[in-house]
Scaffold this active site. Structure first.
Site, PDB file in Angstrom:
ATOM      1  N   ASN A  71     146.640   6.380  11.360  1.00 22.42           N
ATOM      2  CA  ASN A  71     145.517   5.296  10.818  1.00 22.42           C
ATOM      3  C   ASN A  71     146.374   4.764   9.419  1.00 22.42           C
ATOM      4  O   ASN A  71     146.291   5.032   8.620  1.00 22.42           O
ATOM      5  CB  ASN A  71     144.379   6.245  10.135  1.00 22.42           C
ATOM      6  CG  ASN A  71     143.045   6.371   9.439  1.00 22.42           C
ATOM      7  OD1 ASN A  71     142.478   4.773   9.781  1.00 22.42           O
ATOM      8  ND2 ASN A  71     142.343   6.628   9.403  1.00 22.42           N
ATOM      9  N   THR A  85     137.919  -2.508   8.922  1.00 18.82           N
ATOM     10  CA  THR A  85     138.245  -1.897   7.705  1.00 18.82           C
ATOM     11  C   THR A  85     140.308  -1.103   7.662  1.00 18.82           C
ATOM     12  O   THR A  85     140.279  -1.190   6.952  1.00 18.82           O
ATOM     13  CB  THR A  85     137.310  -1.349   7.388  1.00 18.82           C
ATOM     14  OG1 THR A  85     136.302  -1.559   7.090  1.00 18.82           O
ATOM     15  CG2 THR A  85     137.668  -0.799   5.399  1.00 18.82           C
ATOM     16  N   HIS A  92     132.728   8.260  17.734  1.00 17.78           N
ATOM     17  CA  HIS A  92     133.493   7.852  16.448  1.00 17.78           C
ATOM     18  C   HIS A  92     133.691   6.178  16.904  1.00 17.78           C
ATOM     19  O   HIS A  92     134.073   6.048  18.588  1.00 17.78           O
ATOM     20  CB  HIS A  92     135.323   8.218  16.716  1.00 17.78           C
ATOM     21  CG  HIS A  92     135.275   8.097  15.693  1.00 17.78           C
ATOM     22  ND1 HIS A  92     136.925   7.973  15.942  1.00 17.78           N
ATOM     23  CD2 HIS A  92     135.764   7.430  14.408  1.00 17.78           C
ATOM     24  CE1 HIS A  92     138.385   7.995  14.813  1.00 17.78           C
ATOM     25  NE2 HIS A  92     136.864   7.349  13.887  1.00 17.78           N
ATOM     26  N   ASP A  93     133.224   5.801  16.150  1.00 25.20           N
ATOM     27  CA  ASP A  93     133.471   3.512  16.425  1.00 25.20           C
ATOM     28  C   ASP A  93     135.232   3.309  17.280  1.00 25.20           C
ATOM     29  O   ASP A  93     135.227   2.561  18.036  1.00 25.20           O
ATOM     30  CB  ASP A  93     133.542   2.908  15.282  1.00 25.20           C
ATOM     31  CG  ASP A  93     134.470   3.487  14.076  1.00 25.20           C
ATOM     32  OD1 ASP A  93     134.865   3.899  14.135  1.00 25.20           O
ATOM     33  OD2 ASP A  93     133.780   2.390  12.858  1.00 25.20           O
ATOM     34  N   GLY A 114     137.040  -6.535  14.679  1.00 21.22           N
ATOM     35  CA  GLY A 114     136.180  -7.499  14.171  1.00 21.22           C
ATOM     36  C   GLY A 114     137.615  -8.534  13.733  1.00 21.22           C
ATOM     37  O   GLY A 114     137.557  -9.813  13.811  1.00 21.22           O
TER      38      GLY A 114
END
Length: 491
Positions: free
Chosen positions: A302, A265, A242-243, A408
């Site tokens: 999340n 994201t 899982h990233d 990112g």
């Protein structure tokens, strides 16, 4: 850190929702030199009202990335694969792929979750430690069972996206802790599948694969692939697939207790624990206990992230207005009025046809300029970070001094400074390549005796610059606090 007879070349496959990348990392004993050798855009494909991932496009792109990495490095010592969570593919009894995987942004998960009572939702949380979310594999599976009974009926194996890709490369069927935890079919207390949940939702447990441990060899690259690419066979290593878990492994903290935001994201906001927190407070505040590196727990929420900004930029491009990310930030900074705050996690923003229109609707301002929309988005994200940080402190009973923003999104200095100002905490941004660095760091465990999590984080600090952001003393803290309270009291 350590003396090596020769540098170690590791390849990290880092697959996100909008692109997938092949990253070559060369570890010299102290630092890892990172090189993105190939990045390929991808997106979901809509067919008959459902969104699918083109997994064969991803697989082919990763193969080409591996070939390019070998050409640049001369040899590859190992490969690690990590992707987004919750999505999966089906194989038949002979191991053949049955269909392209569905995307979690389909509505079928919401339809299943909404049918559960409050008692049932709490029961599933208590069994798994994972918060009920429409995107979780559990609700996608039950939705597929009803919507596509023929597909579900002939599926013998269910592999999570990184496990599916590992199967393509090695022929081995397995899963690992962090990605298994995103299914909401895994008990993070026992570190085993939650049999009671399988039984309650009539999902065959035999479809799921045994666990591998981080740093363990999954299998060797198939000879047929090595021949096709004209490269030698090398091992594929079990990393946190899982990233988010890979990104948290690369948080460059020296302290034991820290806060992180894995910014991409999604914004995954949380802290690292040694044991899960499955309590009333955690449940009420909507936190999940996901699997982390080396059997740690990432207590996190999340939350919406760069997806909103990516969609705003896409909407502008559809109108013929192309902006760089620096220009997007300047538009937000140019807005002089009070931003119109909204909840970035509103269902209206989950997958709208037009993000700008959806935000204007939430702000009840159909005439909001793009400058106001952007300023409101950045500020609303930062307020959401603050609220989540406060809730983490309430749940853990700890007062954290710093927030580490990795991934990112950590390159967005404007949002980093807003986060420091609105939380009143020091913010450290970087590494940008957190997911790949964490992936490579765990691969190194299989190559270097005694290499562990503290060594991975030291390697990260040596490899990429970390930028500090301090709360601006000129900002009116009282005004910030009043607006913050007013906004959330009205939610």
């Amino acid at each position: 850190m350590t003396s090596l007879p020769k540098p170690i070349n590791c390849v990290a496959f880092d697959c996100g929702n909008s692109s997938f990348r092949t990253v070559l990392g060369t570890f010299d004993g102290t630092r890892t030199n990172m090189e993105v050798v190939l990045q390929v855009s991808h997106n979901t494909i809509e067919i008959n009202g459902l969104y699918y991932w083109d997994i064969l496009h991803v697989y082919e792109g990763l193969k080409q990335g591996l070939k390019e990495a070998f050409l640049r490095a001369g040899h590859i010592d190992s490969i690690g694969i990590c992707t987004w969570g919750v999505d999966f593919g089906f194989l038949d009894d002979n191991g053949f792929l049955l269909a392209n995987p569905l995307c979690y942004r389909n509505p079928i998960g919401e339809e299943q979750l909404s049918g559960l009572s409050a008692e049932e939702k709490r029961w599933v949380f208590d069994k798994t430690g994972i918060q009920n979310n429409r995107i979780n594999s559990l609700y996608q599976l039950t939705g597929i069972k009803g919507l596509m009974p023929d597909l579900f009926g002939i599926a013998s194996h269910m592999l999570m996206i990184p496990d599916l890709l590992s199967y393509f490369f090695t022929g081995e069927k397995f899963t690992e802790f962090s990605i298994a935890s995103t299914t909401q079919l895994f008990d993070v207390k026992s570190m085993q599948y939650a049999e009671d949940v399988f039984d309650r939702f009539a999902i065959p447990m035999k479809m799921f694969k045994p666990l591998k441990q981080h740093g363990e060899v999954i299998g060797m690259l198939k000879q047929s692939i090595a021949d096709e690419l004209r490269i030698p066979v090398c091992p594929v290593i079990c990393v946190p697939s899982h990233d988010t878990a890979c990104a948290v492994a690369a948080v460059p903290a020296m302290e034991e207790d820290f806060l992180f935001i894995s910014s991409g994201t999604w914004s995954l906001i949380g802290t690292e624990l040694q044991t899960p927190e499955i309590t009333q407070e955690v449940y009420q505040r909507d936190f999940a206990n996901e699997g982390g590196v080396f059997n740690t727990i990432t207590l996190l929420k999340n939350s919406a992230g760069m997806h909103i900004l990516q969609c705003i930029r896409r909407d502008l491009e559809l109108d013929g207005k192309k902006f760089t990310w620096d220009e997007i930030v300047r538009l937000a900074q140019n807005y002089q009025g009070a931003p119109g705050l909204f909840d970035p996690n509103s269902y209206e923003l989950f997958n709208p046809k037009n993000m700008i229109s959806a935000i204007r609707g939430l702000m009840k301002d159909d005439n909001a300029t793009i400058e106001k929309v952007l300023a409101s988005t950045y500020t609303s994200l930062a307020y959401t970070y603050r609220r989540t940080v406060e809730q983490i402190q309430e749940v853990t009973g700890k007062d954290y001094s710093s927030i580490y923003i990795v991934g990112g999104g950590s390159q967005n200095a404007y949002l980093n400074q807003l986060t420091a100002d609105l939380t009143g905490k020091k913010v450290f941004s970087g590494p940008k390549e957190a997911t790949s660095l964490g992936n490579i760091g765990v691969q190194l465990v299989s190559h270097i005796s005694g290499f562990g999590l503290s060594d991975i984080r030291e390697m990260v600090r040596n490899s990429e610059p970390i930028s500090p952001f301090h709360p601006d003393p000129q900002r009116d803290r009282q005004l910030i606090d009043v607006r913050y309270r007013d906004f959330y009291e009205n939610q």
